[in-house]
Motif scaffolding. Structure first.
Motif, PDB file in Angstrom:
ATOM      1  N   ASP A  93      -6.411 -14.901  12.209  1.00 55.83           N
ATOM      2  CA  ASP A  93      -5.621 -14.370  12.497  1.00 55.83           C
ATOM      3  C   ASP A  93      -6.224 -12.932  13.667  1.00 55.83           C
ATOM      4  N   GLU A  94      -4.790 -12.985  13.746  1.00 60.35           N
ATOM      5  CA  GLU A  94      -5.113 -11.363  14.982  1.00 60.35           C
ATOM      6  C   GLU A  94      -4.623 -10.039  14.033  1.00 60.35           C
ATOM      7  N   THR A  95      -4.491  -9.976  12.222  1.00 63.03           N
ATOM      8  CA  THR A  95      -3.597  -9.484  11.567  1.00 63.03           C
ATOM      9  C   THR A  95      -4.241  -7.605  11.755  1.00 63.03           C
ATOM     10  N   VAL A  96      -3.381  -7.019  12.313  1.00 65.50           N
ATOM     11  CA  VAL A  96      -3.762  -5.179  12.101  1.00 65.50           C
ATOM     12  C   VAL A  96      -2.609  -4.228  11.028  1.00 65.50           C
ATOM     13  N   PRO A  97      -3.851  -3.339  11.083  1.00 65.01           N
ATOM     14  CA  PRO A  97      -4.473  -2.600  10.924  1.00 65.01           C
ATOM     15  C   PRO A  97      -5.784  -3.402   9.445  1.00 65.01           C
ATOM     16  N   THR A  98      -7.324  -3.992  10.064  1.00 60.72           N
ATOM     17  CA  THR A  98      -8.109  -4.254   9.986  1.00 60.72           C
ATOM     18  C   THR A  98      -9.029  -3.185   9.409  1.00 60.72           C
ATOM     19  N   VAL A  99      -9.198  -2.992   8.502  1.00 60.67           N
ATOM     20  CA  VAL A  99     -10.154  -1.886   8.427  1.00 60.67           C
ATOM     21  C   VAL A  99     -11.755  -2.497   7.929  1.00 60.67           C
ATOM     22  N   VAL A 100     -12.625  -1.230   8.250  1.00 63.00           N
ATOM     23  CA  VAL A 100     -14.557  -2.048   7.590  1.00 63.00           C
ATOM     24  C   VAL A 100     -14.506  -1.188   7.666  1.00 63.00           C
ATOM     25  N   VAL A 101     -15.141  -0.589   6.352  1.00 59.29           N
ATOM     26  CA  VAL A 101     -15.424  -0.037   5.172  1.00 59.29           C
ATOM     27  C   VAL A 101     -16.874  -0.714   4.731  1.00 59.29           C
ATOM     28  N   ALA A 102     -18.419  -0.055   5.465  1.00 57.83           N
ATOM     29  CA  ALA A 102     -19.403  -0.051   4.545  1.00 57.83           C
ATOM     30  C   ALA A 102     -19.076  -1.703   4.954  1.00 57.83           C
ATOM     31  N   GLY A 103     -19.331  -2.426   5.763  1.00 59.94           N
ATOM     32  CA  GLY A 103     -19.484  -3.788   6.796  1.00 59.94           C
ATOM     33  C   GLY A 103     -18.388  -4.924   5.851  1.00 59.94           C
ATOM     34  N   ARG A 104     -17.819  -4.644   4.960  1.00 59.83           N
ATOM     35  CA  ARG A 104     -16.113  -5.190   4.236  1.00 59.83           C
ATOM     36  C   ARG A 104     -15.699  -4.953   4.890  1.00 59.83           C
ATOM     37  N   ALA A 105     -14.668  -6.159   5.532  1.00 58.99           N
ATOM     38  CA  ALA A 105     -13.174  -6.359   5.918  1.00 58.99           C
ATOM     39  C   ALA A 105     -11.986  -5.891   4.813  1.00 58.99           C
ATOM     40  N   HIS A 106     -11.228  -5.301   5.468  1.00 63.89           N
ATOM     41  CA  HIS A 106      -9.432  -5.139   4.255  1.00 63.89           C
ATOM     42  C   HIS A 106      -8.571  -5.043   5.212  1.00 63.89           C
ATOM     43  N   VAL A 107      -7.763  -6.583   4.886  1.00 61.08           N
ATOM     44  CA  VAL A 107      -6.370  -5.935   5.514  1.00 61.08           C
ATOM     45  C   VAL A 107      -5.182  -5.628   5.005  1.00 61.08           C
ATOM     46  N   ASN A 108      -4.859  -4.975   5.996  1.00 68.02           N
ATOM     47  CA  ASN A 108      -3.281  -4.413   6.116  1.00 68.02           C
ATOM     48  C   ASN A 108      -3.861  -3.161   4.324  1.00 68.02           C
ATOM     49  N   PRO A 109      -4.875  -2.570   4.502  1.00 67.51           N
ATOM     50  CA  PRO A 109      -5.099  -1.742   3.198  1.00 67.51           C
ATOM     51  C   PRO A 109      -3.360  -0.736   2.333  1.00 67.51           C
ATOM     52  N   ASP A 110      -3.855  -0.706   1.862  1.00 67.99           N
ATOM     53  CA  ASP A 110      -2.741   0.510   1.651  1.00 67.99           C
ATOM     54  C   ASP A 110      -3.340   2.007   1.977  1.00 67.99           C
ATOM     55  N   PRO A 111      -2.849   2.619   2.800  1.00 68.89           N
ATOM     56  CA  PRO A 111      -2.960   4.423   3.218  1.00 68.89           C
ATOM     57  C   PRO A 111      -3.586   5.349   2.211  1.00 68.89           C
ATOM     58  N   ALA A 112      -3.405   5.198   1.358  1.00 69.82           N
ATOM     59  CA  ALA A 112      -4.367   6.196   0.240  1.00 69.82           C
ATOM     60  C   ALA A 112      -4.820   5.840  -0.168  1.00 69.82           C
ATOM     61  N   TRP A 113      -5.774   4.175  -0.273  1.00 69.20           N
ATOM     62  CA  TRP A 113      -7.113   4.378  -0.253  1.00 69.20           C
ATOM     63  C   TRP A 113      -7.969   3.981   0.482  1.00 69.20           C
ATOM     64  N   VAL A 114      -7.424   3.992   2.034  1.00 67.60           N
ATOM     65  CA  VAL A 114      -7.970   4.372   3.401  1.00 67.60           C
ATOM     66  C   VAL A 114      -8.130   5.931   3.388  1.00 67.60           C
ATOM     67  N   ARG A 115      -7.402   7.021   2.874  1.00 69.38           N
ATOM     68  CA  ARG A 115      -7.432   8.045   2.916  1.00 69.38           C
ATOM     69  C   ARG A 115      -9.053   8.454   1.831  1.00 69.38           C
ATOM     70  N   THR A 116      -8.903   8.251   1.195  1.00 62.86           N
ATOM     71  CA  THR A 116      -9.916   8.573  -0.400  1.00 62.86           C
ATOM     72  C   THR A 116     -10.794   7.585   0.944  1.00 62.86           C
ATOM     73  N   ARG A 117     -11.637   6.922   1.703  1.00 64.19           N
ATOM     74  CA  ARG A 117     -12.679   6.675   1.908  1.00 64.19           C
ATOM     75  C   ARG A 117     -12.794   7.271   3.017  1.00 64.19           C
ATOM     76  N   LEU A 118     -12.038   7.972   3.656  1.00 71.05           N
ATOM     77  CA  LEU A 118     -11.804   9.265   5.020  1.00 71.05           C
ATOM     78  C   LEU A 118     -12.140  10.677   4.186  1.00 71.05           C
ATOM     79  N   ALA A 119     -12.022  10.613   2.809  1.00 70.29           N
ATOM     80  CA  ALA A 119     -12.422  12.201   2.382  1.00 70.29           C
ATOM     81  C   ALA A 119     -13.565  11.728   1.908  1.00 70.29           C
TER      82      ALA A 119
END
Length: 144
Positions: A117-143
């Motif tokens: 599927d072309e399900t987005v947002p798909t966030v790739v962190v350290a080579g591992r894909a996360h489909v439609n992750p919690d924005p708070a989780w992504v925010r911690t990765r960006l910090a």
């Protein structure tokens, strides 16, 4: 297959223009102005302008390997992508954003990560894909 990212915003503006014309013809200038403003804001929200500048998939992977920041695969008009973008606030610019409608390689990467599927947002962190992750989780990765 690449798609036209401005189709939805232009349709929203056309609908808003039609509603504005109807309200103005009814002698309701305040309602016409309110409708035009509302539809212009909605068109901006679903347009590519609401997101940081997109790079290609190959460039995003190269940059992510160098700086360790996440890659966010997205597409215009996606409510979940808009939710992620708004919840990240200014931190969103720290991620590498890739529009899957502009880059067939990015769409293929998302299909591979999501099982076809072309399900987005798909966030790739350290080579591992996360489909439609919690924005708070992504925010911690960006910090980091």
């Amino acid at each position: 297959m690449t798609r036209r990212p401005w189709t939805l915003p232009l349709l929203v503006l056309a609908l808003g223009g039609a509603l504005t014309a109807v309200r103005a013809a009814q002698g309701r200038p305040g309602g016409a102005f309110a409708a035009l403003l509302l539809f212009a804001l909605l068109a901006a929200a679903v347009s590519p302008l609401a997101f940081p500048r997109s790079t290609g998939a190959a460039e995003a992977r190269r940059l992510a390997e160098a700086d360790g920041r996440p890659i966010v695969y997205w597409r215009p008009g996606c409510a979940y992508c808009l939710r992620l973008r708004t919840r990240l606030g200014f931190r969103a610019r720290r991620a590498h954003w890739v529009d899957i409608w502009r880059d067939p390689e990015a769409a293929a990467a998302v299909r591979e990560a999501t099982g076809g599927d072309e399900t987005v947002p798909t966030v790739v962190v350290a080579g591992r894909a996360h489909v439609n992750p919690d924005p708070a989780w992504v925010r911690t990765r960006l910090a980091r």
